[in-house]
Design a protein around this motif. Structure first.
Motif, PDB file in Angstrom:
ATOM      1  N   PRO A  13       0.921  -1.211  -0.026  1.00 39.26           N
ATOM      2  CA  PRO A  13      -0.083  -0.123   0.019  1.00 39.26           C
ATOM      3  C   PRO A  13       0.956   1.320  -0.098  1.00 39.26           C
ATOM      4  CG  PRO A  13      -0.716  -1.564   1.571  1.00 39.26           C
ATOM      5  CD  PRO A  13       0.594  -2.099   1.304  1.00 39.26           C
ATOM      6  N   TYR A  14       0.435   2.116  -0.673  1.00 44.61           N
ATOM      7  CA  TYR A  14       1.066   3.801  -0.402  1.00 44.61           C
ATOM      8  C   TYR A  14       0.001   4.613  -0.876  1.00 44.61           C
ATOM      9  CZ  TYR A  14       0.417   4.256  -5.788  1.00 44.61           C
ATOM     10  OH  TYR A  14      -0.248   4.240  -7.043  1.00 44.61           O
ATOM     11  N   CYS A  15       0.524   5.782  -0.179  1.00 48.33           N
ATOM     12  CA  CYS A  15      -0.329   7.202  -0.419  1.00 48.33           C
ATOM     13  C   CYS A  15       0.578   8.256  -1.003  1.00 48.33           C
ATOM     14  CB  CYS A  15      -0.833   7.646   1.145  1.00 48.33           C
ATOM     15  SG  CYS A  15      -1.790   6.306   1.999  1.00 48.33           S
ATOM     16  N   ALA A  16      -0.002   8.707  -1.898  1.00 48.12           N
ATOM     17  CA  ALA A  16       0.620   9.869  -2.712  1.00 48.12           C
ATOM     18  C   ALA A  16      -0.201  11.006  -3.185  1.00 48.12           C
ATOM     19  CB  ALA A  16       1.395   9.283  -3.825  1.00 48.12           C
ATOM     20  N   ASP A  17       0.178  12.304  -3.125  1.00 47.67           N
ATOM     21  CA  ASP A  17      -0.685  13.351  -3.682  1.00 47.67           C
ATOM     22  C   ASP A  17      -0.317  13.575  -5.218  1.00 47.67           C
ATOM     23  OD1 ASP A  17      -2.038  13.656  -1.362  1.00 47.67           O
ATOM     24  OD2 ASP A  17      -0.870  15.515  -0.803  1.00 47.67           O
ATOM     25  N   HIS A  18       1.067  13.370  -5.565  1.00 48.76           N
ATOM     26  CA  HIS A  18       1.473  13.843  -6.583  1.00 48.76           C
ATOM     27  C   HIS A  18       1.676  12.456  -7.835  1.00 48.76           C
ATOM     28  CE1 HIS A  18       4.546  15.464  -9.650  1.00 48.76           C
ATOM     29  NE2 HIS A  18       4.264  16.528  -9.249  1.00 48.76           N
ATOM     30  N   PRO A  19       0.990  12.852  -9.048  1.00 47.72           N
ATOM     31  CA  PRO A  19       0.892  11.758  -9.905  1.00 47.72           C
ATOM     32  C   PRO A  19       2.205  11.188 -10.441  1.00 47.72           C
ATOM     33  CG  PRO A  19      -0.414  13.557 -10.459  1.00 47.72           C
ATOM     34  CD  PRO A  19       0.289  13.948  -9.635  1.00 47.72           C
ATOM     35  N   ALA A  20       3.095  11.949 -10.542  1.00 48.98           N
ATOM     36  CA  ALA A  20       4.630  11.576 -10.912  1.00 48.98           C
ATOM     37  C   ALA A  20       5.118  10.540  -9.888  1.00 48.98           C
ATOM     38  CB  ALA A  20       5.535  12.585 -11.433  1.00 48.98           C
ATOM     39  N   ALA A  21       4.861  11.183  -8.806  1.00 49.77           N
ATOM     40  CA  ALA A  21       5.645  10.582  -7.462  1.00 49.77           C
ATOM     41  C   ALA A  21       4.820   9.033  -7.158  1.00 49.77           C
ATOM     42  CB  ALA A  21       5.438  11.301  -6.204  1.00 49.77           C
ATOM     43  N   ALA A  22       3.500   9.002  -7.511  1.00 48.04           N
ATOM     44  CA  ALA A  22       3.043   7.781  -7.627  1.00 48.04           C
ATOM     45  C   ALA A  22       3.494   6.810  -8.463  1.00 48.04           C
ATOM     46  CB  ALA A  22       1.300   8.020  -7.861  1.00 48.04           C
ATOM     47  N   THR A  23       3.856   7.237  -9.906  1.00 43.71           N
ATOM     48  CA  THR A  23       4.291   6.528 -10.678  1.00 43.71           C
ATOM     49  C   THR A  23       5.624   5.775 -10.438  1.00 43.71           C
ATOM     50  OG1 THR A  23       3.018   7.553 -12.418  1.00 43.71           O
ATOM     51  CG2 THR A  23       5.102   6.450 -13.430  1.00 43.71           C
ATOM     52  N   VAL A  24       6.489   6.835  -9.960  1.00 45.45           N
ATOM     53  CA  VAL A  24       7.973   6.348  -9.234  1.00 45.45           C
ATOM     54  C   VAL A  24       7.844   5.245  -8.350  1.00 45.45           C
ATOM     55  CG1 VAL A  24       9.733   7.055  -8.172  1.00 45.45           C
ATOM     56  CG2 VAL A  24       8.918   8.439  -9.964  1.00 45.45           C
ATOM     57  N   THR A  25       6.700   5.649  -7.527  1.00 47.06           N
ATOM     58  CA  THR A  25       6.554   4.469  -6.405  1.00 47.06           C
ATOM     59  C   THR A  25       6.020   3.238  -6.814  1.00 47.06           C
ATOM     60  OG1 THR A  25       6.197   6.334  -4.523  1.00 47.06           O
ATOM     61  CG2 THR A  25       5.389   4.172  -4.136  1.00 47.06           C
ATOM     62  N   GLU A  26       5.172   3.183  -7.669  1.00 44.28           N
ATOM     63  CA  GLU A  26       4.598   2.002  -8.198  1.00 44.28           C
ATOM     64  C   GLU A  26       6.021   1.199  -8.860  1.00 44.28           C
ATOM     65  OE1 GLU A  26       1.218   2.125 -10.555  1.00 44.28           O
ATOM     66  OE2 GLU A  26       0.159   2.811  -8.808  1.00 44.28           O
ATOM     67  N   THR A  27       6.964   1.726  -9.643  1.00 37.02           N
ATOM     68  CA  THR A  27       8.159   1.411 -10.169  1.00 37.02           C
ATOM     69  C   THR A  27       8.878   0.443  -9.052  1.00 37.02           C
ATOM     70  OG1 THR A  27       8.145   2.679 -12.261  1.00 37.02           O
ATOM     71  CG2 THR A  27      10.203   1.602 -11.856  1.00 37.02           C
ATOM     72  N   LEU A  28       9.200   1.190  -8.086  1.00 40.36           N
ATOM     73  CA  LEU A  28       9.904   0.676  -6.871  1.00 40.36           C
ATOM     74  C   LEU A  28       9.265  -0.364  -6.374  1.00 40.36           C
ATOM     75  CD1 LEU A  28      10.666   4.117  -5.017  1.00 40.36           C
ATOM     76  CD2 LEU A  28      12.043   2.947  -6.232  1.00 40.36           C
ATOM     77  N   ILE A  29       7.971  -0.451  -6.372  1.00 34.28           N
ATOM     78  CA  ILE A  29       7.220  -1.725  -5.637  1.00 34.28           C
ATOM     79  C   ILE A  29       7.285  -2.909  -6.716  1.00 34.28           C
ATOM     80  CG2 ILE A  29       4.944  -2.428  -5.088  1.00 34.28           C
ATOM     81  CD1 ILE A  29       4.593   0.557  -4.024  1.00 34.28           C
ATOM     82  N   SER A  30       6.841  -2.507  -7.871  1.00 28.85           N
ATOM     83  CA  SER A  30       6.795  -3.552  -9.003  1.00 28.85           C
ATOM     84  C   SER A  30       8.130  -4.154  -9.353  1.00 28.85           C
ATOM     85  CB  SER A  30       5.760  -3.163 -10.214  1.00 28.85           C
ATOM     86  OG  SER A  30       6.577  -2.055 -10.724  1.00 28.85           O
ATOM     87  N   SER A  31       9.194  -3.479  -9.160  1.00 31.10           N
ATOM     88  CA  SER A  31      10.567  -4.012  -9.707  1.00 31.10           C
ATOM     89  C   SER A  31      11.049  -4.760  -8.768  1.00 31.10           C
ATOM     90  CB  SER A  31      11.312  -2.627  -9.895  1.00 31.10           C
ATOM     91  OG  SER A  31      11.945  -1.985  -8.634  1.00 31.10           O
ATOM     92  N   ILE A  32      10.387  -5.070  -7.803  1.00 31.70           N
ATOM     93  CA  ILE A  32      10.907  -5.930  -6.761  1.00 31.70           C
ATOM     94  C   ILE A  32      10.086  -7.291  -6.450  1.00 31.70           C
ATOM     95  CG2 ILE A  32      12.593  -4.388  -5.561  1.00 31.70           C
ATOM     96  CD1 ILE A  32      10.530  -4.275  -3.246  1.00 31.70           C
ATOM     97  N   GLY A  33       8.940  -7.078  -7.437  1.00 33.21           N
ATOM     98  CA  GLY A  33       7.958  -8.202  -7.546  1.00 33.21           C
ATOM     99  C   GLY A  33       6.777  -8.142  -6.574  1.00 33.21           C
ATOM    100  N   CYS A  34       6.324  -6.915  -6.268  1.00 33.22           N
ATOM    101  CA  CYS A  34       5.419  -6.844  -5.574  1.00 33.22           C
ATOM    102  C   CYS A  34       4.413  -6.020  -6.177  1.00 33.22           C
ATOM    103  CB  CYS A  34       5.783  -5.855  -4.276  1.00 33.22           C
ATOM    104  SG  CYS A  34       6.671  -6.642  -3.319  1.00 33.22           S
ATOM    105  N   THR A  35       3.362  -5.843  -5.983  1.00 39.29           N
ATOM    106  CA  THR A  35       1.996  -5.317  -6.512  1.00 39.29           C
ATOM    107  C   THR A  35       1.691  -4.104  -5.787  1.00 39.29           C
ATOM    108  OG1 THR A  35       1.189  -7.340  -6.974  1.00 39.29           O
ATOM    109  CG2 THR A  35      -0.525  -5.501  -7.134  1.00 39.29           C
TER     110      THR A  35
END
Length: 215
Positions: A150-172
């Motif tokens: 789970p993550y919380c973010a206000d900024h769309p670009a930051a949300a995209t970066v966070t999703e990359t950090l999460i998905s790149s280590i095999g998580c959803t």
């Protein structure tokens, strides 16, 4: 992706190792340069340096210091963090006679405190719900299902970066709304960690509606 990590402890080591394994360019930053060098060597990071070096290195910057220290540190580095995705994985919890309690009043969160001290950074709350050992798994998968983060973010670009950090280590990635909801993630961590400490299993309290048998 370039990732700067503020801190040299367990979360810095575990997530730094996961991201390095995933091919990211990680720099470990700490006050103690010997510890920063050891942590970088342990996780195979591209390098190590000061906290300022780590803040300036990353497109994303992980705040992996104690929750009580995080606002002061981010305030000190605010200019260096401007425009970057700043990921807060801290948990503001403290043991009391009534069990683990939040060290903030519940109306705010450490993540929002960081956003207030570094208004030009894009703060995200993430990676705070699991024990450090979970992030050493390659990948974190349970019963053949990837771990949801789970993550919380206000900024769309930051949300995209966070999703990359999460998905790149095999998580959803599991979007949980804006930073105003980060207090809920921190409260959930206090509840879950309190249950673990008393021998409980938080996961058993959250079955999916799809798992309920129908007559």
């Amino acid at each position: 992706m370039r990732i700067g990590i503020l801190g040299t402890g367990g979360m810095a080591t575990a997530l730094g190792g996961a991201w390095t394994t995933a091919g990211h360019d990680v720099l470990i930053g700490g006050r103690d340069q010997e510890r920063a060098e050891r942590t970088a060597a342990l996780v195979g990071a591209a390098g190590h340096g000061s906290l300022t070096d780590a803040a300036r290195h990353g497109e994303a910057v992980l705040v992996a210091v104690p929750a009580t220290q995080a606002p002061h540190l981010v305030d000190h580095l605010a200019a260096d963090l401007a425009g970057r995705t700043v990921v807060d994985c801290t948990n503001p919890i403290t043991p009391t006679g009534e069990g683990l309690m939040l060290a903030v009043d519940g109306a705010t969160s450490v993540a929002r405190q960081l956003a207030a001290t570094a208004p030009d950074a894009h703060v995200v709350k993430a990676f705070n719900l699991c024990h450090v050992s979970i992030w050493t798994l390659r990948p974190p998968t349970f019963e053949d299902v990837p771990l949801a983060v789970p993550y919380c973010a206000d900024h769309p670009a930051a949300a995209t970066v966070t999703e990359t950090l999460i998905s790149s280590i095999g998580c959803t990635p599991a979007a949980c709304g804006g930073l105003a909801r980060a207090a809920y993630l921190e409260a959930t961590a206090a509840l879950a960690i309190g249950l673990w400490w008393t021998g409980g299993q938080p996961r058993a309290a959250f079955p999916s509606p799809g798992e309920v048998p129908h007559p």
